[in-house]
Scaffold this active site. Structure first.
Site, PDB file in Angstrom:
ATOM      1  N   SER A 277       0.843  -1.198   0.000  1.00 23.57           N
ATOM      2  CA  SER A 277       0.000   0.000   0.000  1.00 23.57           C
ATOM      3  C   SER A 277       0.875   1.244   0.000  1.00 23.57           C
ATOM      4  O   SER A 277       2.064   1.178   0.319  1.00 23.57           O
ATOM      5  CB  SER A 277      -0.913   0.061   1.235  1.00 23.57           C
ATOM      6  OG  SER A 277      -1.690  -1.104   1.354  1.00 23.57           O
ATOM      7  N   ASP A 349       7.192  -8.392  12.121  1.00 25.20           N
ATOM      8  CA  ASP A 349       7.240  -9.816  12.438  1.00 25.20           C
ATOM      9  C   ASP A 349       6.546 -10.068  13.779  1.00 25.20           C
ATOM     10  O   ASP A 349       7.139  -9.917  14.842  1.00 25.20           O
ATOM     11  CB  ASP A 349       8.694 -10.289  12.490  1.00 25.20           C
ATOM     12  CG  ASP A 349       8.800 -11.804  12.677  1.00 25.20           C
ATOM     13  OD1 ASP A 349       7.761 -12.487  12.573  1.00 25.20           O
ATOM     14  OD2 ASP A 349       9.917 -12.299  12.920  1.00 25.20           O
ATOM     15  N   ASP A 352       5.845 -16.068  15.113  1.00 21.91           N
ATOM     16  CA  ASP A 352       7.057 -16.870  15.259  1.00 21.91           C
ATOM     17  C   ASP A 352       6.723 -18.337  15.470  1.00 21.91           C
ATOM     18  O   ASP A 352       5.623 -18.683  15.911  1.00 21.91           O
ATOM     19  CB  ASP A 352       7.908 -16.368  16.432  1.00 21.91           C
ATOM     20  CG  ASP A 352       8.650 -15.083  16.116  1.00 21.91           C
ATOM     21  OD1 ASP A 352       8.803 -14.768  14.927  1.00 21.91           O
ATOM     22  OD2 ASP A 352       9.064 -14.388  17.063  1.00 21.91           O
TER      23      ASP A 352
END
Length: 804
Positions: A277, A349, A352
């Protein structure tokens, strides 16, 4: 009308031809489908022909007025929030019911109920990732901590369900008729599930591939090919930003023991390349009228019905307009009388993987430190159309669900990998948007964002009082450098996240000196930010093009911002093509075809406009060259990923004799020029085939942008070969299946001026003239007027309905 009916009959016929290829149990009963009174014929009538002046809606405290403009955009005027969101649910269901339900069934892992066993593995994966589990925790959070928001979500659900209860067979969306099922009741849980669906669409992880690369390449070479920061880092938050807070200390363990498994399993699906975006805001000191201007264009899959549904929502206290998500409350990207905001994916992130060591085959306990912790079992009953239900048992640990195990994607006893994800932690994103819709200033914007957890987003902001801002918001784990890059040992407490970054320490900026804020999925910060940041999928070209233009521009107008959203300049090609041509040398200099293509490339201005041939030639040549460079690396049996395009071009430019270019299977030592020649030879072969079969290789004809129905087999309900330019890594990021799913530009002056468009239409009915009427406007870089309306403003009114 007869032509509409004819083409709809054609669409049904084609769709049925596809369905017939499925097992006989999946074919819908033909008699109801072809019934002239209730079958698909009834779906050829557009909404303005079905308009009702008054509709009875229970549980309203006062009448609600809905004014539709000429594009079927509803403007809802209610006296309070409960009535407003009850009406929003009803109106959205009128036009997008099938889409709302289909997307939430996908998020819940229930597509097999509709299409049969062909979707079973997809449903199993969805459930094992825990999207429904996350939505359940979200609902529990509202029940325990935010009954006010829960009441509004339930009012929305009531509006949807009242529409469903009034829905007769004739008005049933055509997809239900073709796939032979009926809508079920909506619920608050489904609205929350939709937001988890968006998280899954936007969040990726590469722990599996990086773990394999670490074994194959070693730490030093891995760090060289996948550095934490690129040489040219133009981050979301300006590099000049001073971090005026004391960070929480994060301690990296002195020694780390990573699992040493051979990870030959199929990775989770990742966000499709091109998903991203742009958003930005410019301060009044850079604009012609002295007002801030905000722009937003989320890049997602191009689908019909569109992901977005435009709407204005008004009470005596506030009036907001923009793009809504069918199934969720409020406006997601839009503006009100005081502020404007927009979102882009922050690519953080927050997911995990941990290896789980079970005590024994019963899997009732798993090792953690010096103890054995009990597991939980979640029984997933997946209904399968035409077959018995499939029962899947998913083991849950404190890390999260064990996605991969001996029963799924592996037959090895020691493969037990759990997914830790912020989506599983209970959150209240719906409150963020409800508060943002009413926000009046920067403080209100920040208060709204404090409730937001996932998916991580870059929230741009502009206000009528002159402020511009950007905040990267989500619930971000505290990690030591390198944590989460590889699979971790779930039995080792040292591998745990060490808490979360406080909201006030998430990267943000307010009124920077440079006079603009912007994001385009690039690195969020520079190296001065005190917390660990890494991802391999950050953007390196759109952001630099955007920021260069914003730095250069003065006396900016709304039209300038529209043009920038539709900018086709290919910065990657501008940087890489001269290197490719130089390394090619005199290769194939005696070939007339090579001479023709090189001439076109050398005269190309690097704009990926729809009529350009240079963009096509560069796209093929560069992709074939990069494929050649990393072919041996990708040939490894354990899944890996190749270095990103930015790092590959950097190697070609600055290290053309690096040993990484050598091909072990070929005698001698290969350098960069070898791969450039291989890529060019592949270009000649590909273009000869294309010209023979297709002829024209101008960019729009080559990339064939298609806006596809949510059911891929329903090709007759799709829009193929849309004539438009752009591409991955370009501000106008329109590829073959992804691009700007919504474009909005708003000038925040004393009189707010707003414009927006998306590639679809307001109606979810393929037989309606409002199904895809925005596509030509969008493809040409044009916009609809999106100004706020009052009940008295009847300009260009299509029809009006009173809910009472």
């Amino acid at each position: 009308m007869k032509y509409v009916s004819f083409f709809l009959v054609l669409a049904i016929a084609v769709s049925l031809a596809v369905v017939v290829s499925l097992p006989i149990g999946q074919i819908p009963p033909l008699a109801p489908l072809l019934d002239p009174n209730h079958g698909f014929w009834q779906n050829s009538i557009s909404e303005d022909q079905l308009a009702e002046e008054e509709i009875d809606l229970e549980n309203l405290s006062a009448p609600v007025e809905i004014v539709y403009d000429k594009n079927l955009i509803p403007h809802i005027f209610a006296q309070n929030d409960l009535d407003l969101y009850r009406a929003q649910g009803y109106v959205t269901a009128q036009h997008r019911l099938w889409q709302m339900e289909f997307q939430t069934m996908a998020a819940a892992g229930r597509i097999s109920e509709i299409v049969g066993p062909v979707a079973l593995e997809l449903d199993r994966m969805t459930r094992r990732k825990g999207l429904a589990y996350g939505a359940e925790l979200g609902l529990k959070y509202l029940q325990e901590h935010d009954p006010e928001t829960l009441a509004l979500v339930e009012a929305y659900s009531d509006g949807v369900n009242q529409y469903i209860s009034q829905l007769d067979k004739a008005r049933l969306p055509v997809e239900y008729k073709i796939l032979n099922y009926r809508p079920e009741a909506w619920s608050a849980y489904k609205s929350l599930l939709l937001l988890k669906y968006m998280s899954d669409m936007l969040v990726g992880d590469r722990d599996l591939e990086f773990s394999n690369l670490r074994k194959i390449l070693g730490e030093a070479k891995l760090d060289k090919l996948f550095p934490d920061f690129p040489k040219e880092n133009d981050p979301v938050i300006e590099a000049e930003r001073i971090w005026d807070f004391t960070p929480i200390p994060v301690t990296k363990p002195d020694s780390l023991a990573y699992p040493n498994d051979e990870l030959v399993i199929e990775p989770l699906p990742q966000p499709t390349e091109g998903t991203g975006s742009n958003n930005w805001a410019v301060a009044g000191k850079k604009t012609k009228n002295g007002n801030p201007i905000l722009a937003n264009d989320p890049h997602l899959s191009l689908n019909l019905p569109s992901l977005w549904y435009s709407m204005q929502l008004t009470t005596p206290e506030h009036s907001v307009k923009g793009a809504t998500l069918p199934g969720a409350l409020g406006v997601i990207s839009g503006f009100n009388q005081d502020i404007a905001w927009g979102v882009t994916n922050a690519t953080k992130d927050t997911r995990d993987w941990y290896k789980i060591t079970f005590q024994d085959e019963s899997r009732k306990a798993y090792k953690y430190g010096n103890e054995w912790r009990p597991t939980d079992f979640r029984i997933e009953e997946i209904k399968v159309k035409g077959e018995d239900p499939f029962i899947d048992t998913v083991v849950y640990t404190h890390h999260g669900p064990v996605v991969y195990d001996r029963t799924f994607r592996s037959n090895r006893q020691d493969v037990n990998f759990a997914l830790k994800w912020t989506v599983h932690m209970g959150s209240n994103e719906q409150r963020t948007f409800l508060m943002m819709n009413k926000a009046k200033n920067h403080n209100d914007y920040n208060e709204a964002l404090n409730h937001y957890v996932a998916p991580a987003q870059n929230f741009v902001f502009a206000s009528r009082t002159g402020d511009i801002a950007m905040r990267i918001q989500g619930k971000f784990p505290l990690k030591w450098p390198g944590q989460g890059k590889f699979f971790m040992d779930g039995a080792d407490p040292l591998m745990e996240w060490q808490g979360y970054i406080p909201n006030e320490q998430n990267p943000s900026t307010l009124n920077p000196e440079r006079g603009f804020v912007s994001s385009a999925n690039q690195h969020p910060v520079d190296k001065s930010y005190p917390y660990y940041v890494f991802d391999n999928s950050y953007e390196h070209y759109r952001n630099r093009r955007l920021n260069r233009r914003l730095r250069e521009m003065e006396q900016i107008t709304v039209d300038d911002m529209k043009a920038l959203q539709f900018d086709d300049y290919n910065l990657q090609a501008a940087e890489a093509l001269p290197i490719l041509i130089s390394l090619l040398g005199t290769h194939k200099s005696d070939s007339p075809e090579a001479e023709k293509y090189l001439k076109e490339l050398k005269s190309w201005d690097f704009f990926a406009d729809p009529n350009q041939k240079g963009q096509t030639l560069y796209s093929v040549w560069s992709s074939e060259t990069f494929e050649s460079i990393w072919r041996e690396l990708l040939a490894n049996e354990p899944p890996v990923l190749r270095p990103n395009t930015y790092q590959t071009i950097d190697l070609l430019t600055n290290s053309p004799t690096d040993s990484l270019f050598d091909v072990k299977g070929i005698e001698g030592i290969e350098t960069a020029d070898y791969h450039v020649r291989v890529g060019f030879d592949s270009l000649l072969v590909a273009m000869a085939k294309w010209e023979n079969e297709e002829g024209d290789y101008s960019w729009a004809n080559y990339k064939k942008t298609t806006i596809q129905h949510l059911v891929p087999n329903f090709k007759s309900f799709s829009a193929p070969n849309v004539y438009t330019g752009g591409g991955s890594g370009i501000l106008n990021a329109t590829g073959s299946r992804h691009g700007a799913s919504w474009r909005m530009v708003v000038e925040m002056g004393s009189e707010i001026k707003a414009f927006g468009v998306y590639p679809g239409g307001q109606s979810g009915n393929p037989g309606s003239k409002f199904y895809d009427n925005f596509i030509p406007i969008w493809a040409n870089g044009e916009y609809l007027n999106f100004d706020l309306r009052t009940p008295e403003n009847q300009e260009e009114m299509l029809f009006k309905t009173i809910l009472k």
